[in-house]
Design a protein around this motif. Structure first.
Motif, PDB file in Angstrom:
ATOM      1  N   VAL A   1       0.805  -1.225   0.136  1.00 39.39           N
ATOM      2  CA  VAL A   1       0.045   0.174   0.096  1.00 39.39           C
ATOM      3  C   VAL A   1       0.702   1.299  -0.060  1.00 39.39           C
ATOM      4  N   ARG A   2       1.769   1.206   0.709  1.00 38.61           N
ATOM      5  CA  ARG A   2       2.882   2.458   0.853  1.00 38.61           C
ATOM      6  C   ARG A   2       3.390   2.646  -0.483  1.00 38.61           C
ATOM      7  N   ARG A   3       4.006   1.754  -1.048  1.00 38.30           N
ATOM      8  CA  ARG A   3       4.743   1.833  -2.490  1.00 38.30           C
ATOM      9  C   ARG A   3       3.931   2.001  -3.538  1.00 38.30           C
ATOM     10  N   TRP A   4       2.646   1.727  -3.619  1.00 37.24           N
ATOM     11  CA  TRP A   4       1.832   2.144  -4.452  1.00 37.24           C
ATOM     12  C   TRP A   4       1.415   3.599  -4.569  1.00 37.24           C
ATOM     13  N   SER A   5       1.600   4.063  -3.464  1.00 36.51           N
ATOM     14  CA  SER A   5       1.354   5.634  -3.308  1.00 36.51           C
ATOM     15  C   SER A   5       2.429   6.438  -3.848  1.00 36.51           C
ATOM     16  N   LEU A   6       3.788   5.813  -3.963  1.00 35.58           N
ATOM     17  CA  LEU A   6       4.856   6.558  -4.465  1.00 35.58           C
ATOM     18  C   LEU A   6       5.021   6.857  -6.035  1.00 35.58           C
ATOM     19  N   PRO A   7       5.385   7.994  -6.211  1.00 36.17           N
ATOM     20  CA  PRO A   7       5.811   7.973  -7.851  1.00 36.17           C
ATOM     21  C   PRO A   7       6.744   6.794  -8.429  1.00 36.17           C
ATOM     22  N   SER A   8       6.532   6.642  -9.590  1.00 40.56           N
ATOM     23  CA  SER A   8       7.390   5.400 -10.265  1.00 40.56           C
ATOM     24  C   SER A   8       8.655   5.495 -10.291  1.00 40.56           C
ATOM     25  N   ARG A   9       9.306   6.706 -10.010  1.00 38.14           N
ATOM     26  CA  ARG A   9      10.767   6.933 -10.276  1.00 38.14           C
ATOM     27  C   ARG A   9      11.224   6.713  -8.743  1.00 38.14           C
ATOM     28  N   GLU A  10      10.211   6.728  -7.584  1.00 40.49           N
ATOM     29  CA  GLU A  10      10.942   6.279  -6.290  1.00 40.49           C
ATOM     30  C   GLU A  10      10.633   4.897  -5.775  1.00 40.49           C
ATOM     31  N   LEU A  11       9.502   4.108  -6.818  1.00 40.30           N
ATOM     32  CA  LEU A  11       9.070   2.859  -6.296  1.00 40.30           C
ATOM     33  C   LEU A  11      10.101   1.591  -6.103  1.00 40.30           C
ATOM     34  N   TYR A  12       9.994   1.103  -5.180  1.00 43.48           N
ATOM     35  CA  TYR A  12      10.905   0.007  -4.874  1.00 43.48           C
ATOM     36  C   TYR A  12      10.003  -1.276  -5.238  1.00 43.48           C
ATOM     37  N   THR A  13      10.635  -2.061  -6.015  1.00 44.51           N
ATOM     38  CA  THR A  13      10.238  -3.376  -6.233  1.00 44.51           C
ATOM     39  C   THR A  13      11.410  -4.340  -6.501  1.00 44.51           C
ATOM     40  N   LEU A  14      11.262  -5.714  -6.201  1.00 43.34           N
ATOM     41  CA  LEU A  14      12.322  -6.561  -6.005  1.00 43.34           C
ATOM     42  C   LEU A  14      12.796  -6.780  -7.430  1.00 43.34           C
ATOM     43  N   PRO A  15      14.126  -6.645  -7.615  1.00 41.89           N
ATOM     44  CA  PRO A  15      14.784  -6.609  -9.118  1.00 41.89           C
ATOM     45  C   PRO A  15      14.661  -8.193  -9.480  1.00 41.89           C
ATOM     46  N   THR A  16      13.636  -8.053 -10.437  1.00 42.79           N
ATOM     47  CA  THR A  16      13.557  -9.253 -11.562  1.00 42.79           C
ATOM     48  C   THR A  16      13.743  -9.211 -12.924  1.00 42.79           C
ATOM     49  N   ALA A  17      13.495  -9.980 -13.949  1.00 44.34           N
ATOM     50  CA  ALA A  17      13.590  -9.840 -15.059  1.00 44.34           C
ATOM     51  C   ALA A  17      12.474  -8.913 -15.573  1.00 44.34           C
ATOM     52  N   LEU A  18      11.364  -8.748 -15.097  1.00 42.09           N
ATOM     53  CA  LEU A  18      10.227  -7.663 -15.520  1.00 42.09           C
ATOM     54  C   LEU A  18      10.571  -6.370 -14.817  1.00 42.09           C
TER      55      LEU A  18
END
Length: 327
Positions: free
Chosen positions: A131-148
């Motif tokens: 929920v917290r990450r979804w509210s962030l701008p795309s340039r700040e968003l953390y996601t687990l590094p994957t092929a996607l």
């Protein structure tokens, strides 16, 4: 069409869910083994801390920013390496808290209840992190590094050789710590492998107790006794118990301490059974003395597997005895 940010969060959620599912199946289905312990341990050392970091630090620190706050939005942020190290450290720190909580609530620690408590913690904080990450701008968003989604991986070409060396050393130390911890848990020490043996009698209420042993016996009568063997050897063990009545004499040896010398041995009974780990084997039986005298030693000798041709106290794995007089 699913956006890149949604793709990254969905992939990460699926990975976390898959790891929790694998751990749950392992706990519920696979019997106690090194494989089960390894899977559960690796899950415990990573997921709780990782879920907490996604909640507390939802943003990814941009290259060149070493602070915990993004300088433009002031969102709590971590780099990929910092997140890995903090996830491991937090998980290790929280394991005792999970254990204490289970003892206070349930009175004991069991694998199933322990898994569900950890899974609940991970689900709550990981969902909060989503929920917290979804509210962030795309340039700040953390996601687990994957092929996607490789947005969280720094460009190695822009990283100094010193920083690369430090990062590699950090990863190696984490792997060594995890491997050492896993080995220590999955490989029990010799001190943790043992067998308990007890001599028992039947109390007034019918239960077996340690005490009130018959001391004066008659050759024409039988005495009712019992022994119990409890296996804590971390594996199934085939035990043999040899019951003997011994005529002994205590005399001083060269060190001036009293030593016991056995003059006569009369075999009474022999029992054998395979006992699973953490299980007990109890046998109630009748003792018919075949010797007459004072201070005879009724001895129970315990062996792993088959006993030697001449069982003695010295070559037994465990033993217990009772001094009796027989008329």
């Amino acid at each position: 069409m699913i956006s890149d940010r949604s793709q990254g969060l969905l992939v990460e959620s699926a990975l976390v869910g898959a790891v929790l599912t694998l751990c749950g199946i392992t706990v519920l289905v696979i019997p106690q083994s090194a494989l089960r312990t390894s899977i559960v341990l690796l899950t415990l050392l990573l997921l709780p801390g990782y879920a907490l970091t996604t909640f507390v630090f939802p943003a990814l620190a941009p290259p060149g920013n070493d602070g915990l706050l993004d300088s433009k939005s002031y969102s709590p942020a971590l780099s990929g390496y910092e997140r890995i190290a903090l996830s491991f450290g937090l998980s290790v720190a929280m394991l005792p808290l999970f254990a204490v909580s289970l003892i206070l609530i349930l009175g004991e620690i069991q694998a199933v209840s322990g898994f569900f408590s950890v899974a609940t913690f991970v689900a709550v904080f990981f969902s909060g992190g989503l929920v917290r990450r979804w509210s962030l701008p795309s340039r700040e968003l953390y996601t687990l590094p994957t092929a996607l989604n490789l947005r969280g991986v720094r460009n190695v070409s822009t990283t100094s050789s010193v920083e690369i060396a430090v990062n590699i050393a950090l990863v190696v130390m984490i792997l060594v710590a995890m491997t050492s911890f896993a080995y220590a848990i999955t490989t029990p020490s010799e001190e943790s492998r043992y067998t308990e043996m007890a001599l028992l009698t039947q109390g007034e209420d019918g239960s077996l107790v340690s005490g009130d042993y018959p001391r004066n016996l008659s050759r024409d009568e039988q005495a009712e006794l019992a022994f119990r063997v409890t296996n804590h050897e971390q594996a199934s063990v085939t035990y043999t118990v040899v019951v003997q009545l011994q005529r002994v004499q205590r005399k001083p040896d060269t060190s001036s301490a009293e030593a016991t010398e056995v003059f006569e041995i009369v075999p009474l009974d022999r029992y054998q059974k395979t006992v699973a780990n953490n299980e007990s084997w109890t046998v109630q039986h009748s003792v018919q003395p075949k010797l007459i005298g004072d201070r005879l030693r009724l001895t129970y000798l315990l062996y792993k597997g088959e006993p030697p041709e001449r069982p003695t106290v010295e070559n037994s794995y465990r033993y217990t005895s009772l001094w009796v007089s027989v008329e």
